[in-house]
Design a protein around this motif. Structure first.
Motif, PDB file in Angstrom:
ATOM      1  N   ILE A 277       0.908  -1.031  -0.077  1.00  0.00           N
ATOM      2  CA  ILE A 277      -0.134  -0.008   0.061  1.00  0.00           C
ATOM      3  C   ILE A 277       0.972   1.214   0.059  1.00  0.00           C
ATOM      4  CG2 ILE A 277      -1.694   1.236   1.142  1.00  0.00           C
ATOM      5  CD1 ILE A 277      -2.686  -1.234   2.364  1.00  0.00           C
ATOM      6  N   LEU A 278       0.402   2.059  -1.003  1.00  0.00           N
ATOM      7  CA  LEU A 278       1.140   3.383  -0.744  1.00  0.00           C
ATOM      8  C   LEU A 278       0.055   4.553  -0.391  1.00  0.00           C
ATOM      9  CD1 LEU A 278       3.558   5.444  -1.517  1.00  0.00           C
ATOM     10  CD2 LEU A 278       2.479   5.456  -3.921  1.00  0.00           C
ATOM     11  N   LYS A 279       0.263   5.259   0.542  1.00  0.00           N
ATOM     12  CA  LYS A 279      -0.482   6.346   0.906  1.00  0.00           C
ATOM     13  C   LYS A 279       0.139   7.627   0.546  1.00  0.00           C
ATOM     14  CE  LYS A 279      -2.294   9.178   4.868  1.00  0.00           C
ATOM     15  NZ  LYS A 279      -1.624  10.508   4.306  1.00  0.00           N
ATOM     16  N   GLU A 280      -0.353   8.282  -0.568  1.00  0.00           N
ATOM     17  CA  GLU A 280       0.147   9.556  -1.095  1.00  0.00           C
ATOM     18  C   GLU A 280      -0.831  10.623  -1.034  1.00  0.00           C
ATOM     19  OE1 GLU A 280       2.036  10.933  -5.356  1.00  0.00           O
ATOM     20  OE2 GLU A 280       0.939   9.185  -5.253  1.00  0.00           O
ATOM     21  N   LYS A 281      -0.573  11.735  -0.167  1.00  0.00           N
ATOM     22  CA  LYS A 281      -1.589  12.815   0.539  1.00  0.00           C
ATOM     23  C   LYS A 281      -2.706  11.819   0.961  1.00  0.00           C
ATOM     24  CE  LYS A 281       0.183  15.986  -2.767  1.00  0.00           C
ATOM     25  NZ  LYS A 281       0.429  16.014  -3.947  1.00  0.00           N
ATOM     26  N   ASP A 282      -3.981  12.087   0.594  1.00  0.00           N
ATOM     27  CA  ASP A 282      -5.147  11.438   1.139  1.00  0.00           C
ATOM     28  C   ASP A 282      -5.637  10.236   0.379  1.00  0.00           C
ATOM     29  OD1 ASP A 282      -5.221  13.028   3.413  1.00  0.00           O
ATOM     30  OD2 ASP A 282      -6.538  14.489   2.345  1.00  0.00           O
ATOM     31  N   VAL A 283      -4.666   9.704  -0.554  1.00  0.00           N
ATOM     32  CA  VAL A 283      -5.184   8.557  -1.299  1.00  0.00           C
ATOM     33  C   VAL A 283      -4.299   7.272  -1.002  1.00  0.00           C
ATOM     34  CG1 VAL A 283      -5.194   7.696  -3.755  1.00  0.00           C
ATOM     35  CG2 VAL A 283      -5.823  10.160  -3.156  1.00  0.00           C
ATOM     36  N   LEU A 284      -5.021   6.145  -1.073  1.00  0.00           N
ATOM     37  CA  LEU A 284      -4.237   4.959  -0.815  1.00  0.00           C
ATOM     38  C   LEU A 284      -4.163   4.007  -2.207  1.00  0.00           C
ATOM     39  CD1 LEU A 284      -5.648   3.543   2.707  1.00  0.00           C
ATOM     40  CD2 LEU A 284      -3.819   5.000   2.232  1.00  0.00           C
ATOM     41  N   TYR A 285      -3.292   3.774  -2.306  1.00  0.00           N
ATOM     42  CA  TYR A 285      -3.069   3.103  -3.591  1.00  0.00           C
ATOM     43  C   TYR A 285      -2.700   1.562  -3.412  1.00  0.00           C
ATOM     44  CZ  TYR A 285      -2.707   7.382  -5.951  1.00  0.00           C
ATOM     45  OH  TYR A 285      -2.983   8.754  -6.607  1.00  0.00           O
ATOM     46  N   THR A 286      -3.109   0.667  -4.268  1.00  0.00           N
ATOM     47  CA  THR A 286      -2.693  -0.866  -3.644  1.00  0.00           C
ATOM     48  C   THR A 286      -2.149  -1.596  -4.650  1.00  0.00           C
ATOM     49  OG1 THR A 286      -4.996  -1.711  -4.177  1.00  0.00           O
ATOM     50  CG2 THR A 286      -4.544  -0.898  -1.809  1.00  0.00           C
ATOM     51  N   ARG A 287      -1.626  -2.850  -4.448  1.00  0.00           N
ATOM     52  CA  ARG A 287      -1.325  -3.870  -5.179  1.00  0.00           C
ATOM     53  C   ARG A 287      -0.010  -3.127  -6.344  1.00  0.00           C
ATOM     54  NH1 ARG A 287      -6.283  -4.772  -3.741  1.00  0.00           N
ATOM     55  NH2 ARG A 287      -6.338  -6.917  -2.523  1.00  0.00           N
ATOM     56  N   SER A 288      -0.491  -3.385  -7.254  1.00  0.00           N
ATOM     57  CA  SER A 288       0.444  -2.898  -8.656  1.00  0.00           C
ATOM     58  C   SER A 288       0.301  -1.473  -8.973  1.00  0.00           C
ATOM     59  CB  SER A 288      -0.153  -3.880  -9.893  1.00  0.00           C
ATOM     60  OG  SER A 288      -1.476  -3.308 -10.556  1.00  0.00           O
ATOM     61  N   SER A 289      -0.787  -0.932  -8.558  1.00  0.00           N
ATOM     62  CA  SER A 289      -0.848   0.580  -8.807  1.00  0.00           C
ATOM     63  C   SER A 289       0.076   1.284  -7.815  1.00  0.00           C
ATOM     64  CB  SER A 289      -2.230   1.221  -8.289  1.00  0.00           C
ATOM     65  OG  SER A 289      -3.117   0.556  -9.601  1.00  0.00           O
ATOM     66  N   ALA A 290       0.100   0.670  -6.538  1.00  0.00           N
ATOM     67  CA  ALA A 290       1.177   1.012  -5.613  1.00  0.00           C
ATOM     68  C   ALA A 290       2.539   0.935  -5.832  1.00  0.00           C
ATOM     69  CB  ALA A 290       0.619   0.601  -4.184  1.00  0.00           C
ATOM     70  N   ALA A 291       2.836  -0.150  -6.376  1.00  0.00           N
ATOM     71  CA  ALA A 291       4.127  -0.285  -6.812  1.00  0.00           C
ATOM     72  C   ALA A 291       4.649   0.476  -7.925  1.00  0.00           C
ATOM     73  CB  ALA A 291       4.160  -1.784  -7.233  1.00  0.00           C
ATOM     74  N   LEU A 292       3.823   0.402  -8.959  1.00  0.00           N
ATOM     75  CA  LEU A 292       4.253   1.586  -9.898  1.00  0.00           C
ATOM     76  C   LEU A 292       4.419   2.815  -9.523  1.00  0.00           C
ATOM     77  CD1 LEU A 292       1.926  -0.192 -12.668  1.00  0.00           C
ATOM     78  CD2 LEU A 292       4.608  -0.461 -12.706  1.00  0.00           C
ATOM     79  N   ARG A 293       3.455   3.448  -8.818  1.00  0.00           N
ATOM     80  CA  ARG A 293       3.517   4.675  -8.452  1.00  0.00           C
ATOM     81  C   ARG A 293       4.828   4.955  -7.444  1.00  0.00           C
ATOM     82  NH1 ARG A 293       0.196   8.291  -9.632  1.00  0.00           N
ATOM     83  NH2 ARG A 293       0.782   9.778  -7.949  1.00  0.00           N
ATOM     84  N   VAL A 294       5.228   4.192  -6.754  1.00  0.00           N
ATOM     85  CA  VAL A 294       6.376   4.377  -6.058  1.00  0.00           C
ATOM     86  C   VAL A 294       7.693   4.068  -6.980  1.00  0.00           C
ATOM     87  CG1 VAL A 294       8.165   2.895  -4.433  1.00  0.00           C
ATOM     88  CG2 VAL A 294       5.733   2.743  -3.911  1.00  0.00           C
ATOM     89  N   LEU A 295       7.756   3.499  -8.074  1.00  0.00           N
ATOM     90  CA  LEU A 295       8.750   3.639  -9.145  1.00  0.00           C
ATOM     91  C   LEU A 295       8.686   5.145  -9.612  1.00  0.00           C
ATOM     92  CD1 LEU A 295       8.676  -0.236 -10.531  1.00  0.00           C
ATOM     93  CD2 LEU A 295      10.432   1.154  -9.014  1.00  0.00           C
ATOM     94  N   LYS A 296       7.354   5.350  -9.984  1.00  0.00           N
ATOM     95  CA  LYS A 296       7.463   6.655 -10.581  1.00  0.00           C
ATOM     96  C   LYS A 296       7.839   7.913  -9.639  1.00  0.00           C
ATOM     97  CE  LYS A 296       3.847   9.866 -12.547  1.00  0.00           C
ATOM     98  NZ  LYS A 296       2.682  10.200 -12.542  1.00  0.00           N
ATOM     99  N   LEU A 297       7.628   7.941  -8.262  1.00  0.00           N
ATOM    100  CA  LEU A 297       8.143   8.981  -7.534  1.00  0.00           C
ATOM    101  C   LEU A 297       9.381   8.758  -7.192  1.00  0.00           C
ATOM    102  CD1 LEU A 297       5.077   8.698  -5.074  1.00  0.00           C
ATOM    103  CD2 LEU A 297       5.592  10.632  -6.654  1.00  0.00           C
ATOM    104  N   LEU A 298      10.088   7.607  -7.256  1.00  0.00           N
ATOM    105  CA  LEU A 298      11.365   7.141  -7.081  1.00  0.00           C
ATOM    106  C   LEU A 298      12.152   8.003  -7.923  1.00  0.00           C
ATOM    107  CD1 LEU A 298      12.996   5.459  -4.879  1.00  0.00           C
ATOM    108  CD2 LEU A 298      13.027   3.776  -6.496  1.00  0.00           C
ATOM    109  N   GLY A 299      11.934   7.999  -9.186  1.00  0.00           N
ATOM    110  CA  GLY A 299      12.486   8.966 -10.114  1.00  0.00           C
ATOM    111  C   GLY A 299      13.631   8.146 -10.655  1.00  0.00           C
ATOM    112  N   GLY A 300      14.239   8.882 -11.268  1.00  0.00           N
ATOM    113  CA  GLY A 300      15.759   8.411 -12.293  1.00  0.00           C
ATOM    114  C   GLY A 300      15.189   7.584 -13.229  1.00  0.00           C
ATOM    115  N   GLY A 301      15.751   6.546 -13.711  1.00  0.00           N
ATOM    116  CA  GLY A 301      15.227   5.592 -14.689  1.00  0.00           C
ATOM    117  C   GLY A 301      14.116   4.563 -14.162  1.00  0.00           C
ATOM    118  N   TRP A 302      13.948   4.597 -12.931  1.00  0.00           N
ATOM    119  CA  TRP A 302      12.717   3.853 -12.380  1.00  0.00           C
ATOM    120  C   TRP A 302      11.499   4.298 -12.866  1.00  0.00           C
ATOM    121  CZ3 TRP A 302      14.825  -0.581 -11.451  1.00  0.00           C
ATOM    122  CH2 TRP A 302      16.201  -0.397 -10.772  1.00  0.00           C
TER     123      TRP A 302
END
Length: 146
Positions: free
Chosen positions: A73-98
């Protein structure tokens, strides 16, 4: 401090930082957290175990099952993202080539989450699990909520 007060206190203190919630006894999940920690040079993320008080209170606040440890789970502001959406958003926020992996968001969610669920249901068998939650190194400890 009661768990509800603790939840409000942490949210007010850290509301600008995304929070990653993970299964604290899962070896795959712990490796994923260590992956993010070692690449998060700007300390964008905070972390919490799904078994912890903060995560349990957060799940209650969002009317999500507190006993479902098969989700990342990724909590970003007031939104909870789960499963694959959470993982993909983490990679997006991580930046760089990820962040290039965020392109997989175009795959329909039911397909992405189907693959995610298959891995999640087999993760203990494939990667093992710990008897207790992983303890972060001293330099990473401040990034964990509990």
């Amino acid at each position: 401090m009661c768990s509800g007060c603790y939840y409000v206190y942490i949210c007010r203190m850290q509301s600008d930082k995304p929070i990653i919630l993970f299964d604290g006894v899962c070896n795959l999940c712990n490796a994923s957290v260590q992956f993010v920690l070692s690449r998060d040079r700007e300390s964008k993320f905070l972390f919490g175990s799904l078994q912890g008080n903060f995560a349990q209170e957060l799940l209650k606040q969002h009317h999500m099952p507190a006993d479902d440890l098969h989700s990342f789970i990724l909590k970003e502001k007031d939104v909870l993202y789960t499963r694959s959406s959470a993982a993909l958003r983490v990679l997006k926020l991580l930046g760089g080539g990820w962040q290039i992996f965020y392109i997989f968001i175009i795959i329909p969610k039911f397909i992405r989450d189907g693959v995610y669920r298959f891995i999640a249901h087999n993760r203990y068998r494939w990667f093992g699990k710990k008897q207790e939650c992983w303890v972060p190194t001293p330099e990473w400890k401040s990034r964990f909520l509990e």
